[in-house]
Design a protein around this motif. Sequence first.
Motif, PDB file in Angstrom:
ATOM      1  N   UNK A   1       0.814  -1.219   0.000  1.00 33.19           N
ATOM      2  CA  UNK A   1       0.000   0.000   0.000  1.00 33.19           C
ATOM      3  C   UNK A   1       0.849   1.272   0.000  1.00 33.19           C
ATOM      4  N   UNK A   2       1.860   1.388   0.876  1.00 38.15           N
ATOM      5  CA  UNK A   2       2.702   2.591   0.774  1.00 38.15           C
ATOM      6  C   UNK A   2       3.518   2.634  -0.512  1.00 38.15           C
ATOM      7  N   UNK A   3       3.964   1.476  -0.995  1.00 39.31           N
ATOM      8  CA  UNK A   3       4.696   1.440  -2.264  1.00 39.31           C
ATOM      9  C   UNK A   3       3.838   2.015  -3.385  1.00 39.31           C
ATOM     10  N   UNK A   4       2.591   1.565  -3.493  1.00 40.15           N
ATOM     11  CA  UNK A   4       1.733   2.030  -4.576  1.00 40.15           C
ATOM     12  C   UNK A   4       1.247   3.454  -4.326  1.00 40.15           C
ATOM     13  N   UNK A   5       1.037   3.817  -3.074  1.00 38.97           N
ATOM     14  CA  UNK A   5       0.617   5.188  -2.763  1.00 38.97           C
ATOM     15  C   UNK A   5       1.595   6.201  -3.341  1.00 38.97           C
ATOM     16  N   UNK A   6       2.894   5.934  -3.173  1.00 44.33           N
ATOM     17  CA  UNK A   6       3.889   6.899  -3.626  1.00 44.33           C
ATOM     18  C   UNK A   6       4.294   6.657  -5.082  1.00 44.33           C
ATOM     19  N   UNK A   7       4.414   5.403  -5.498  1.00 43.92           N
ATOM     20  CA  UNK A   7       4.828   5.122  -6.878  1.00 43.92           C
ATOM     21  C   UNK A   7       3.749   5.514  -7.875  1.00 43.92           C
ATOM     22  N   UNK A   8       2.479   5.376  -7.501  1.00 45.29           N
ATOM     23  CA  UNK A   8       1.388   5.676  -8.434  1.00 45.29           C
ATOM     24  C   UNK A   8       1.367   7.137  -8.840  1.00 45.29           C
ATOM     25  N   UNK A   9       1.998   8.006  -8.062  1.00 48.43           N
ATOM     26  CA  UNK A   9       2.061   9.422  -8.436  1.00 48.43           C
ATOM     27  C   UNK A   9       2.883   9.631  -9.704  1.00 48.43           C
ATOM     28  N   UNK A  10       3.743   8.646 -10.018  1.00 50.76           N
ATOM     29  CA  UNK A  10       4.551   8.725 -11.247  1.00 50.76           C
ATOM     30  C   UNK A  10       4.105   7.690 -12.274  1.00 50.76           C
ATOM     31  N   UNK A  11       2.926   7.076 -12.071  1.00 51.84           N
ATOM     32  CA  UNK A  11       2.453   6.006 -12.950  1.00 51.84           C
ATOM     33  C   UNK A  11       2.306   6.501 -14.380  1.00 51.84           C
ATOM     34  N   UNK A  12       2.584   5.596 -15.328  1.00 51.82           N
ATOM     35  CA  UNK A  12       2.478   5.932 -16.755  1.00 51.82           C
ATOM     36  C   UNK A  12       1.299   5.232 -17.419  1.00 51.82           C
ATOM     37  N   UNK A  13       0.599   4.387 -16.672  1.00 48.10           N
ATOM     38  CA  UNK A  13      -0.627   3.771 -17.178  1.00 48.10           C
ATOM     39  C   UNK A  13      -1.462   3.319 -15.992  1.00 48.10           C
ATOM     40  N   UNK A  14      -2.732   3.034 -16.265  1.00 45.42           N
ATOM     41  CA  UNK A  14      -3.627   2.587 -15.218  1.00 45.42           C
ATOM     42  C   UNK A  14      -4.660   3.634 -14.866  1.00 45.42           C
ATOM     43  N   UNK A  15      -5.502   3.303 -13.930  1.00 42.61           N
ATOM     44  CA  UNK A  15      -6.608   4.164 -13.538  1.00 42.61           C
ATOM     45  C   UNK A  15      -6.121   5.550 -13.115  1.00 42.61           C
ATOM     46  N   UNK A  16      -6.717   6.583 -13.674  1.00 45.22           N
ATOM     47  CA  UNK A  16      -6.413   7.953 -13.294  1.00 45.22           C
ATOM     48  C   UNK A  16      -5.242   8.578 -14.009  1.00 45.22           C
ATOM     49  N   UNK A  17      -4.518   7.829 -14.837  1.00 48.68           N
ATOM     50  CA  UNK A  17      -3.366   8.377 -15.566  1.00 48.68           C
ATOM     51  C   UNK A  17      -3.865   9.052 -16.836  1.00 48.68           C
ATOM     52  N   UNK A  18      -3.629  10.346 -16.945  1.00 51.14           N
ATOM     53  CA  UNK A  18      -4.149  11.114 -18.090  1.00 51.14           C
ATOM     54  C   UNK A  18      -3.361  10.837 -19.367  1.00 51.14           C
ATOM     55  N   UNK A  19      -2.040  10.805 -19.278  1.00 48.72           N
ATOM     56  CA  UNK A  19      -1.201  10.587 -20.450  1.00 48.72           C
ATOM     57  C   UNK A  19      -0.669   9.154 -20.424  1.00 48.72           C
ATOM     58  N   UNK A  20      -1.514   8.233 -20.811  1.00 45.34           N
ATOM     59  CA  UNK A  20      -1.164   6.805 -20.774  1.00 45.34           C
ATOM     60  C   UNK A  20      -0.072   6.495 -21.793  1.00 45.34           C
ATOM     61  N   UNK A  21       0.952   5.787 -21.357  1.00 46.50           N
ATOM     62  CA  UNK A  21       2.112   5.507 -22.204  1.00 46.50           C
ATOM     63  C   UNK A  21       1.741   4.669 -23.425  1.00 46.50           C
ATOM     64  N   UNK A  22       0.714   3.846 -23.322  1.00 45.07           N
ATOM     65  CA  UNK A  22       0.339   2.985 -24.449  1.00 45.07           C
ATOM     66  C   UNK A  22      -0.199   3.802 -25.627  1.00 45.07           C
ATOM     67  N   UNK A  23      -0.792   4.942 -25.336  1.00 47.94           N
ATOM     68  CA  UNK A  23      -1.309   5.782 -26.419  1.00 47.94           C
ATOM     69  C   UNK A  23      -0.187   6.485 -27.174  1.00 47.94           C
ATOM     70  N   UNK A  24       0.993   6.555 -26.569  1.00 47.17           N
ATOM     71  CA  UNK A  24       2.124   7.231 -27.210  1.00 47.17           C
ATOM     72  C   UNK A  24       2.873   6.317 -28.160  1.00 47.17           C
ATOM     73  N   UNK A  25       2.593   5.016 -28.084  1.00 45.07           N
ATOM     74  CA  UNK A  25       3.360   4.045 -28.863  1.00 45.07           C
ATOM     75  C   UNK A  25       2.638   3.749 -30.165  1.00 45.07           C
ATOM     76  N   UNK A  26       3.317   3.981 -31.263  1.00 50.26           N
ATOM     77  CA  UNK A  26       2.769   3.690 -32.583  1.00 50.26           C
ATOM     78  C   UNK A  26       3.142   2.264 -32.941  1.00 50.26           C
ATOM     79  N   UNK A  27       2.188   1.492 -33.363  1.00 46.32           N
ATOM     80  CA  UNK A  27       2.430   0.086 -33.688  1.00 46.32           C
ATOM     81  C   UNK A  27       3.428  -0.033 -34.846  1.00 46.32           C
TER      82      UNK A  27
END
Length: 596
Positions: A570-596
């Motif tokens: 819980x503390x790991x995700x509480x602090x790491x999620x602030x820098x998350x690049x995908x998942x719930x609440x992430x506005x700039x999801x990294x998967x959308x930046x990748x062109x197939x």
Amino acid sequence: MFARILFLLVLAIVGSCSGDLPSSAVSDSQAERDFGILRPSTSIVALVKDRDLRPPDLSAPDPLQQLQRELAKSDPNGAFAGITYDLTRGNNLAVDWLVQTPNRWGRRADDLTWFEIGCKDCEADISLPACSTDADCRGGTCTAIWQRTPGLQTAARKVCLGHSDALPLRIHDLVASARQSVDIVELQPAPNGRFTAALRAAVAELAFSRRKVEVRVLIGQFPPKGVDATAFLNELVESARNIPGSRVTLSVSAMRACTVLESCNSFSWNHGKLIVVDGREAIVGGHNLWTEDYLTDNPVHDLSMQVRGPAATSASRFADRLWSYVCSNLDYKDSISLASFSAGQSEIGQRCPTALATRRAAAGTGGVETMGIGRLGAGITDDFANQSELARDLMFAAARKTIRVSQQDLGFRLGRSDTLFPENALDEMIDLMERGGDVYVVLSNPGSIGNGGSPYHNDVPLRAVAKRLKDKVQKRIDMADPRSRYTIRTGPDPVNALLCSRFHLAPFRFGPDDSWPGGKTISNHAKLWMVDDRIFYIGSDNMYPVNLQEFGYIVDDRKAANTLIESYWNPLWQWSSRAAVSGEGVQECIFREIIK
């Protein structure tokens, strides 16, 4: 700096030379179907299909017993039962069983107390300042430790402990409690600094106790330099050498199973980290005993666990198998060395120690079911003995709600032109997401390097992890409907929709800061996976594919799982999620930046 260059050179050699890929790195399309033939290089994906291995049913009783039965199908002669897979009951976890360093969640990066090696007013052996109260310790804690000279009835001395200095004390107390045997298995370089001081003091106390204790230390070494087993043995016995009445025997081995330049078509050495006493209690996990990396500034984050009961014997039995290899090849391989010492002996010898797991501890009285799980990599046997990855992938396939992962990396690229991934494990993650489950992954930060020079990042950026996952999901869609790639899409991209909502990916954080003072990135060395917030693994086996010897524990215990979630995840995700690049609440999801 030289140590770092040397380590990177070794990894470049490992990555670029020809040889068998690790079992977990072979995808379904690459796997060869040699049905009935099991080799160290047999791919996990082929093994699961060819042997019809089934994931445990978590709604049915005793999923670890189910897992044990499936693992046995990968070992038809039972040669590795009790060695690379061993289910035990009756284990006990103390209140402080979870060993995490530094345990300072929510603190600022410049708010971790640590003490320099060779500091002024230090106790010379442990290199920590003397103190009377916590007020003397600049934010550290004033704690009593072992006496300078074992056996003397003098007042306990006190020293200041920094953010993680309690770990050497914990190791000292465990080793000094031995009545029959001590097993220590680690990775090069040999334990140093405060860890060596703790072990040296513990050995001296054992010598003074006059108990007959066998101490074995096995260190995995990689080319080109390796470990001086004799020099480290001399460090350990320095204080115990002349204690009258001592009955302590010590053996230190530095070993490497093979390289493609020696005796097999791979690169393999011990990477396990375990300390076992009397087959009754063990510390197992990710911690290397390196003072610069763990106990000073910019510390590496890591995770281990301490267990009491028959699971400790599982760890010692795994060590027995490594020692059997050492003693069988001592006269034939330059990559193996051995030094031994017995009380009253004037010179260092070369005596192979006895097996220790035969000294089985009494049956445990606790209620924690634990599976000792390992892999022998390459060079030690010609048979498949990589049950650690197989167990992980079967457990991932059993997940119905969540998979949680805290790792250094998912990919391995150092020195390679391509990147290796744990292919079957990624497929199981995708399967879970397609069933409506969620995957959470926290990885070390790019460029992470310990103070001793070891890298804690494999040159695989988060974008590369995301691209591999996206390619896999897209391939599934194309195979299901080959015409879909030519269809004009009118709604959201289904690949991005799945991954951006269900795959929660973040770099490691322990507090509000993105890096250490001075700009060094934060290192994560944990090897944790967890299924449905119930069954978890803590050990030495990284998810990124390499072909080393590894050992860890899989635990099925709801109370322990809750402790792990509350105090670590819980503390790991509480602090790491602030820098998350995908998942719930992430506005700039990294998967959308990748062109197939």
